[in-house]
Motif scaffolding. Sequence first.
Motif, mmCIF file in Angstrom:
data_model
loop_
_atom_site.group_PDB
_atom_site.id
_atom_site.type_symbol
_atom_site.label_atom_id
_atom_site.label_comp_id
_atom_site.label_asym_id
_atom_site.label_seq_id
_atom_site.Cartn_x
_atom_site.Cartn_y
_atom_site.Cartn_z
ATOM 1 N N LEU A 34 39.598 52.642 39.763
ATOM 2 C CA LEU A 34 39.415 51.384 39.497
ATOM 3 C C LEU A 34 38.911 50.326 40.293
ATOM 4 C CD1 LEU A 34 40.390 49.940 36.586
ATOM 5 C CD2 LEU A 34 41.971 48.867 38.176
ATOM 6 N N LEU A 35 37.515 49.677 39.723
ATOM 7 C CA LEU A 35 36.636 48.657 40.729
ATOM 8 C C LEU A 35 35.819 47.875 39.795
ATOM 9 C CD1 LEU A 35 33.584 50.077 40.564
ATOM 10 C CD2 LEU A 35 34.811 51.420 42.421
ATOM 11 N N ARG A 36 35.196 46.852 40.542
ATOM 12 C CA ARG A 36 34.291 46.008 39.796
ATOM 13 C C ARG A 36 33.179 45.945 40.818
ATOM 14 N NH1 ARG A 36 34.535 40.189 41.238
ATOM 15 N NH2 ARG A 36 36.176 39.811 42.126
ATOM 16 N N ARG A 43 34.501 46.307 44.911
ATOM 17 C CA ARG A 43 35.455 45.335 44.953
ATOM 18 C C ARG A 43 36.568 45.835 44.190
ATOM 19 N NH1 ARG A 43 39.031 41.696 45.478
ATOM 20 N NH2 ARG A 43 38.685 39.452 45.706
ATOM 21 N N TYR A 44 37.475 45.984 45.129
ATOM 22 C CA TYR A 44 38.822 46.535 44.264
ATOM 23 C C TYR A 44 40.101 45.372 43.949
ATOM 24 C CZ TYR A 44 36.930 50.461 46.817
ATOM 25 O OH TYR A 44 36.089 51.725 47.227
ATOM 26 N N PRO A 45 40.898 45.553 43.048
ATOM 27 C CA PRO A 45 41.552 44.650 42.626
ATOM 28 C C PRO A 45 42.794 44.349 43.617
ATOM 29 C CG PRO A 45 42.225 46.902 41.627
ATOM 30 C CD PRO A 45 40.812 46.920 42.097
ATOM 31 N N TYR A 91 37.473 44.960 35.615
ATOM 32 C CA TYR A 91 37.656 45.931 36.396
ATOM 33 C C TYR A 91 37.534 47.194 35.409
ATOM 34 C CZ TYR A 91 39.109 43.535 40.788
ATOM 35 O OH TYR A 91 39.110 42.705 41.582
ATOM 36 N N HIS A 92 36.796 48.404 35.851
ATOM 37 C CA HIS A 92 36.660 49.636 35.040
ATOM 38 C C HIS A 92 36.504 50.726 35.913
ATOM 39 C CE1 HIS A 92 32.730 48.225 36.727
ATOM 40 N NE2 HIS A 92 32.708 49.555 36.397
#
Length: 283
Positions: A34-36, A43-45, A91-92
């Motif tokens: 999961l990232l953006r 970028r990680y949450p 995020y995806h």
Amino acid sequence: MIQDIYPKIYHNEYHDVKPSQNDFIFIFHKNTVLLRFQDGKLRYPTLREMEGLPYGYYYLFSIDDYRYFLAYPKDGRKQDEETPSVLPEPYHYEDVRIFRTAVSRHSAFAGITAHHLFGWYQANRFCGRCGHKMLPDHKERMLFCPDCHNMVYPRISPAVIVGVLNGDKLLMSKYAGRSYANYALIAGFTEIGESVEQTVAREVMEEVGLKVKNIRYYKSQPWAFSGSLLMGFFCDLDGSDQITLDTNELAEAGWYGRDEIHLEDDNVSLTREMIMLFKRGQK
């Protein structure tokens, strides 16, 4: 290479701590993360952005003052099963192979190292000796069985990368049946009771039917994509240069001169660095 993140510093010492609101969280689903993207970088949450999701967290490591944690389902659900239907925007999930080409080097290294540890936690949910549920230790990165006292540490598999030289030519190959389609070098895992130098000679013989001599160590690399510690060696051809291809492992193999190599340095893998050394006439 992917672990070369200077001037940032990777700290792998284990700490029994809980995440704070600004700490980064890894959520994996099989081979996705999961990232953006922000300004083209991974970028990680953060924990703040994960509010309300049913997770507990394992501390992983730090890079400089940034701390990273691995999320795990608190309800006992396996992490490779159904993922949460509600995820923080934007995020995806992306395939972990994105770490090979990511612009942010330290984020890519953090991601693939975290995925290595994710696989270890997933593979050791239950004791391999008695079947009881494993528990995390609070002093070191270890899982233990409260019933039979079995202790399990993260697994690192030794493997070799081999640059076989034949005068002014280098042996290069392509894997059979893998998504990675570029040229590579002979490679393989060290077997029980075998030195890494013996692995070099065996793998070259098994995959291309060649004998080698003057085996010399070059450099190592942690390679979390396969849970390995790669050790790079150069060696010289010993005898005939006639290749006998193991088609189960390789799609092709051949001898290439420096001006016949059209690859560029990817700044990620030990394999590519070794090929570039030969291409530039440094080996």
